[in-house]
Scaffold this motif. Structure first.
Motif, PDB file in Angstrom:
ATOM      1  N   THR A   8     -60.312 -74.545  -2.610  1.00  0.00           N
ATOM      2  CA  THR A   8     -59.584 -74.961  -1.415  1.00  0.00           C
ATOM      3  C   THR A   8     -58.174 -75.392  -1.799  1.00  0.00           C
ATOM      4  O   THR A   8     -57.936 -75.854  -2.923  1.00  0.00           O
ATOM      5  CB  THR A   8     -60.280 -76.146  -0.712  1.00  0.00           C
ATOM      6  OG1 THR A   8     -60.543 -77.149  -1.689  1.00  0.00           O
ATOM      7  CG2 THR A   8     -61.586 -75.721  -0.089  1.00  0.00           C
ATOM      8  N   SER A  31     -68.683 -69.237  -7.086  1.00  0.00           N
ATOM      9  CA  SER A  31     -70.091 -68.970  -7.366  1.00  0.00           C
ATOM     10  C   SER A  31     -70.178 -67.665  -8.131  1.00  0.00           C
ATOM     11  O   SER A  31     -69.400 -66.743  -7.891  1.00  0.00           O
ATOM     12  CB  SER A  31     -70.893 -68.899  -6.073  1.00  0.00           C
ATOM     13  OG  SER A  31     -70.482 -67.789  -5.321  1.00  0.00           O
ATOM     14  N   PHE A  51     -57.978 -62.937  -6.466  1.00  0.00           N
ATOM     15  CA  PHE A  51     -58.600 -64.030  -5.706  1.00  0.00           C
ATOM     16  C   PHE A  51     -60.069 -64.168  -6.114  1.00  0.00           C
ATOM     17  O   PHE A  51     -60.518 -65.218  -6.547  1.00  0.00           O
ATOM     18  CB  PHE A  51     -58.472 -63.767  -4.200  1.00  0.00           C
ATOM     19  CG  PHE A  51     -59.110 -64.829  -3.358  1.00  0.00           C
ATOM     20  CD1 PHE A  51     -58.541 -66.091  -3.256  1.00  0.00           C
ATOM     21  CD2 PHE A  51     -60.294 -64.578  -2.662  1.00  0.00           C
ATOM     22  CE1 PHE A  51     -59.132 -67.083  -2.482  1.00  0.00           C
ATOM     23  CE2 PHE A  51     -60.887 -65.570  -1.888  1.00  0.00           C
ATOM     24  CZ  PHE A  51     -60.301 -66.819  -1.798  1.00  0.00           C
ATOM     25  N   ASN A  52     -60.827 -63.081  -5.983  1.00  0.00           N
ATOM     26  CA  ASN A  52     -62.209 -63.090  -6.455  1.00  0.00           C
ATOM     27  C   ASN A  52     -62.261 -62.495  -7.846  1.00  0.00           C
ATOM     28  O   ASN A  52     -61.516 -61.564  -8.159  1.00  0.00           O
ATOM     29  CB  ASN A  52     -63.109 -62.271  -5.526  1.00  0.00           C
ATOM     30  CG  ASN A  52     -63.396 -63.008  -4.235  1.00  0.00           C
ATOM     31  OD1 ASN A  52     -63.595 -64.224  -4.225  1.00  0.00           O
ATOM     32  ND2 ASN A  52     -63.391 -62.275  -3.131  1.00  0.00           N
ATOM     33  N   LYS A 105     -70.034 -60.799 -10.513  1.00  0.00           N
ATOM     34  CA  LYS A 105     -68.897 -61.056  -9.641  1.00  0.00           C
ATOM     35  C   LYS A 105     -68.841 -62.550  -9.378  1.00  0.00           C
ATOM     36  O   LYS A 105     -69.865 -63.251  -9.403  1.00  0.00           O
ATOM     37  CB  LYS A 105     -68.972 -60.255  -8.352  1.00  0.00           C
ATOM     38  CG  LYS A 105     -70.179 -60.527  -7.518  1.00  0.00           C
ATOM     39  CD  LYS A 105     -70.347 -59.368  -6.587  1.00  0.00           C
ATOM     40  CE  LYS A 105     -70.138 -59.734  -5.133  1.00  0.00           C
ATOM     41  NZ  LYS A 105     -70.406 -61.056  -4.726  1.00  0.00           N
ATOM     42  N   ASP A 120     -67.311 -65.298  -6.733  1.00  0.00           N
ATOM     43  CA  ASP A 120     -66.725 -65.478  -5.413  1.00  0.00           C
ATOM     44  C   ASP A 120     -65.963 -66.788  -5.365  1.00  0.00           C
ATOM     45  O   ASP A 120     -66.521 -67.851  -5.602  1.00  0.00           O
ATOM     46  CB  ASP A 120     -67.823 -65.438  -4.355  1.00  0.00           C
ATOM     47  CG  ASP A 120     -68.478 -64.069  -4.302  1.00  0.00           C
ATOM     48  OD1 ASP A 120     -67.730 -63.097  -4.115  1.00  0.00           O
ATOM     49  OD2 ASP A 120     -69.697 -63.977  -4.495  1.00  0.00           O
ATOM     50  N   ASN A 121     -64.695 -66.654  -5.049  1.00  0.00           N
ATOM     51  CA  ASN A 121     -63.793 -67.799  -5.055  1.00  0.00           C
ATOM     52  C   ASN A 121     -64.077 -68.727  -3.882  1.00  0.00           C
ATOM     53  O   ASN A 121     -64.071 -68.306  -2.734  1.00  0.00           O
ATOM     54  CB  ASN A 121     -62.349 -67.273  -4.966  1.00  0.00           C
ATOM     55  CG  ASN A 121     -61.361 -68.307  -5.410  1.00  0.00           C
ATOM     56  OD1 ASN A 121     -61.604 -69.498  -5.305  1.00  0.00           O
ATOM     57  ND2 ASN A 121     -60.219 -67.857  -5.920  1.00  0.00           N
ATOM     58  N   LEU A 122     -64.356 -69.978  -4.159  1.00  0.00           N
ATOM     59  CA  LEU A 122     -64.612 -70.975  -3.114  1.00  0.00           C
ATOM     60  C   LEU A 122     -63.623 -72.136  -3.231  1.00  0.00           C
ATOM     61  O   LEU A 122     -63.908 -73.256  -2.828  1.00  0.00           O
ATOM     62  CB  LEU A 122     -66.053 -71.492  -3.222  1.00  0.00           C
ATOM     63  CG  LEU A 122     -67.160 -70.444  -3.028  1.00  0.00           C
ATOM     64  CD1 LEU A 122     -68.518 -71.032  -3.379  1.00  0.00           C
ATOM     65  CD2 LEU A 122     -67.184 -69.940  -1.592  1.00  0.00           C
TER      66      LEU A 122
END
Lengths: 447, 287
Positions: free
Chosen positions: B70, B53, B88-89, B64, B66-68
């Protein structure tokens, strides 16, 4: 002898004639089954009351899923499953989360049961429909904010209705929430505070619109409707100890010392609780009270428990049995609506100078004994909500709604040696629900 | 008897031993069928799935992400402006306005990858401007409409009541003013387009005859008025003028109001019992 024979014949005649179809299909008299129940208004009303009975259970651990996952509160002992919340490391096996899910789906089931039996409710059908739709919307609003996509169940289902087991999009869930609340608004009046009311539905819908972030005008009108409905701010102490006061819009009611109608969270907020103290203030919250709270709210909201350890000062019980507390759980109150009014006028901007917004903000500040400037920034509003509504399960949702959850909780996590990722903003779907879903429920990312 | 039992036990033991040997041999033999490590392994049922997102994180240029994702272990971010990262983010500061395609490639150690893209539109937020409405025929002068027509009161008419009259004396300025005869039946009404929740000040001048006692009330209403009975409930602000000291001296009124949740407000004026005059309306944003 002849007389006896005649009597016998008569009795036999009565017995034979009474053998109608009912005799072969008796309704149980010692048990209540859903198939034979809901025949009249009183029985449907019993089902309505049963919804609130479900809410009495469901809200009792909500602070763990909300306040303890924000920068507001923590456990006193930092141990066990309870510490998963403050560490932002909730497992899919967490029993508090699993119970919360199950209890709110139970409220939804009870609401759906009322909605399916409105035909028997006679003239009260409109009122009951409004109440059941309000409680269903409240349940889904909590679930969708905590879990994201959730199964949308809008009728009474049985264990074989597997079509209902998979997750529906948040957009679909919100569509039902909005339509349910609109029905509740048109069907209800403001007779109750412990049951659903028009104002409660208006305030909740305003919050839903604020959560969308694109319907500020509607949110503002709804807040103004509530503001024109005779509510007012009472003394800050009285908010929590003078129940059903003019500030309360909707509360889940409890009674002291009655096992079936009391709560135990008041006890769990103290060292005498079973886990030796939950929902204790974080140092960050104590600092927020020092910076923004003002003495009236600070002394009422946090209590020094030991050196540098503050517990929740709201909902303190005076019950005789220490696990049977009667303090009502406040879901919606007028101060929340006033601050939502400011938020609606601010309409996503960083600041507002509108005199109507300042007037609503000032009412809350005046009660707290604090001055009000001529402009309000988004940060002012967020801080005001934090200290006004601390321990009332608003903080996490406020952070997310204001779009600052990642930055605020990221900073909080770093300062406390916790790992925070954006996926922590949604809870895991309980493992036991996934287990019984025939593979239909999928897990949230990050779990 | 005892000895016999012992013998049986021995036979049993031997028998079991023999069976064990057979099983062992069988197991060793069966290993040869599975020499390839892939043969018994399962397909990866949870391949990586990239998702994130995007949100503002500071000013309008700072984003920014945000890593979602899986089931992934490695991440490559392409921010669409030439910048990239393997964190990661994601986070990026754009240098200027524009639309950028941000792509996240998430992969696992099997080399399976998944990509997800979204567009971010970097745009400088517009400064909120308060709409300043134009009051038409504000001084009740003839030929004052934008197209050069008008009788000084065309903009003030409403179907809800009879329009006020025009006077040439006394006036505050110009050559005409609005006049409300003493019977109190006349109305002046004009709708204005405003910004919501904005603070304005409406300024006007009034005067009235010295007798009998009466008043002239100018109200600002939220939204258009469709029924006179709703005037009171729609009132955002109003001023009741009662200064009867001199019949030709105009008194200035500054009426502050907040437009509330309305994009239309209406000026609504009517008098009571005494002949009154209004002139020179103007509106400005409050300080």
């Amino acid at each position: 002898m002849k007389q006896i024979q005649i009597i016998t014949l008569l009795v036999m005649g009565i017995l034979i004639s009474s053998c109608g179809e009912d005799y072969l299909d008796p309704s149980p008299v010692s048990n209540i089954g859903s198939n034979g129940f809901y025949k009249n208004e009183a029985e449907v009303e019993a089902a309505v009351i049963n919804i609130y009975d479900g809410l009495q259970l469901a809200v009792q651990r909500e602070w763990a899923l909300t306040e303890m996952r924000s920068d507001n509160s923590k456990t006193r002992s930092s141990e066990g499953e309870w510490a998963q919340f403050e560490n932002l490391d909730v497992k899919s096996t967490n029993s508090t989360v699993a119970n919360y899910w199950a209890m709110f789906y139970n409220v939804i089931f009870r609401s759906n049961s009322v909605l399916e039996n409105l035909d028997a409710a006679g003239p009260s059908a409109t009122q009951f429909e409004g109440e059941a739709k309000f409680t269903r919307a409240l349940s889904y609003f909590n679930l969708v904010r905590l879990f994201g996509d959730v199964p949308l169940i809008d009728k009474v289902i049985t264990p074989t209705d597997t079509d209902y087991f998979d997750r529906d999009s948040t957009a679909d869930v919100y569509a039902l929430i909005v339509s349910d609340l609109q029905t509740a608004i048109s069907n209800l009046d403001n007779s109750y505070k412990g049951r659903a009311s028009k104002a409660a539905a208006q305030a909740l819908l305003a919050k839903v619109y604020l959560t969308f972030g694109n319907n500020y005008g509607e949110a503002q009108s709804l807040c103004e409707d509530v503001m024109d409905s005779g509510f007012s701010l009472v003394g800050f102490h009285d908010v929590f100890y003078s129940e059903r006061s003019s500030e309360i819009i909707f509360a889940v009611e409890y009674v002291n010392d009655i096992a079936a109608d009391s709560q135990d969270f008041s006890l769990e907020f103290t060292q005498d609780g079973r886990v030796r103290g939950l929902n204790y203030a974080t140092p960050e919250l104590v600092q927020a009270f020092t910076d923004f709270g003002g003495s009236i709210r600070t002394q009422e909201s946090i209590i020094l428990d030991a050196v540098d350890s503050y517990r929740c000062g709201k909902f303190i019980s005076n019950s005789t049995a220490n696990q049977q507390n009667g303090n009502d759980w406040i879901v919606l109150r007028y101060a929340d609506v006033l601050l939502m009014h400011v938020e609606a006028i601010m309409a996503g901007a960083d600041v507002t100078t509108s005199s109507t917004a300042v007037a609503s903000f000032k009412k809350v500040r005046d009660r707290a004994g604090l001055p009000t400037g001529s402009s309000i920034t988004k940060e002012d509003l967020l801080n005001e909500r934090r200290v006004e509504l601390a321990f009332e399960n608003h903080r996490l949702f406020d952070l997310i709604r204001f779009g600052v959850a990642e930055s605020v909780l990221g900073t909080f996590a770093t300062a406390n040696g916790i790992v925070f990722t954006a996926s922590d903003l949604l809870l895991p779907i309980p493992e036991r629900e996934i287990g019984v879903s025939f593979g239909k429920l999928t897990q949230n990312p990050g779990y | 008897m005892d000895i016999m039992i012992l013998n049986y036990k021995n036979i049993l033991k031997k028998g079991l031993g023999l069976i064990s040997v057979f099983i062992l041999v069988a197991s060793i033999g069966s290993c040869e069928q599975f020499e390839l490590p892939e043969a018994g392994s399962m397909a990866d049922l949870t391949p990586p799935s990239a998702n994130f997102s995007a949100s503002l994180n500071g000013d309008y240029l700072t984003y920014k992400f945000d890593n979602l994702s899986t089931s992934a272990t490695d991440y490559v971010w392409d921010y669409g402006d030439g910048n990239s990262s393997t964190d990661f983010n994601g986070a990026n500061i754009y240098s200027d306005e524009g639309t950028f395609t941000v792509t996240l490639t998430a992969s696992d150690k099997l080399g399976v990858s998944s990509t997800f893209s979204t567009n971010v539109t970097v745009v400088k937020p517009p400064k909120p401007v308060v709409l300043l409405p134009v009051i038409l025929e504000a001084g009740f002068e003839d030929y004052n409409l934008p197209d050069g027509t008008g009788d000084g009161r065309d903009s003030w008419r409403t179907s809800l009541g009879e329009i006020m009259q025009i006077t040439s004396s006394p006036v505050y300025e110009g050559s005409q003013a609005a006049k409300f005869p003493s019977d109190g039946t006349r109305i002046a009404y004009q709708e204005l387009e405003v910004s919501v929740n904005a603070d304005y000040v409406l300024t006007y001048y009034y005067t009235m005859k010295t007798s009998p006692a009466g008043s002239i009330t100018v109200s600002v209403l939220g939204g258009a008025l469709t029924n006179l009975a709703n005037a009171a409930s729609q009132t955002l602000a109003s001023f009741k003028g009662t200064d009867q000291t001199a019949e030709s001296t105009f008194v200035q009124v500054d009426l502050p109001f907040n437009s509330g949740n309305n994009t239309i407000v209406a000026i609504y004026a009517r008098n009571e019992s005494v002949e009154c005059r209004l002139d020179s309306f103007s509106i400005r944003e409050a300080d």
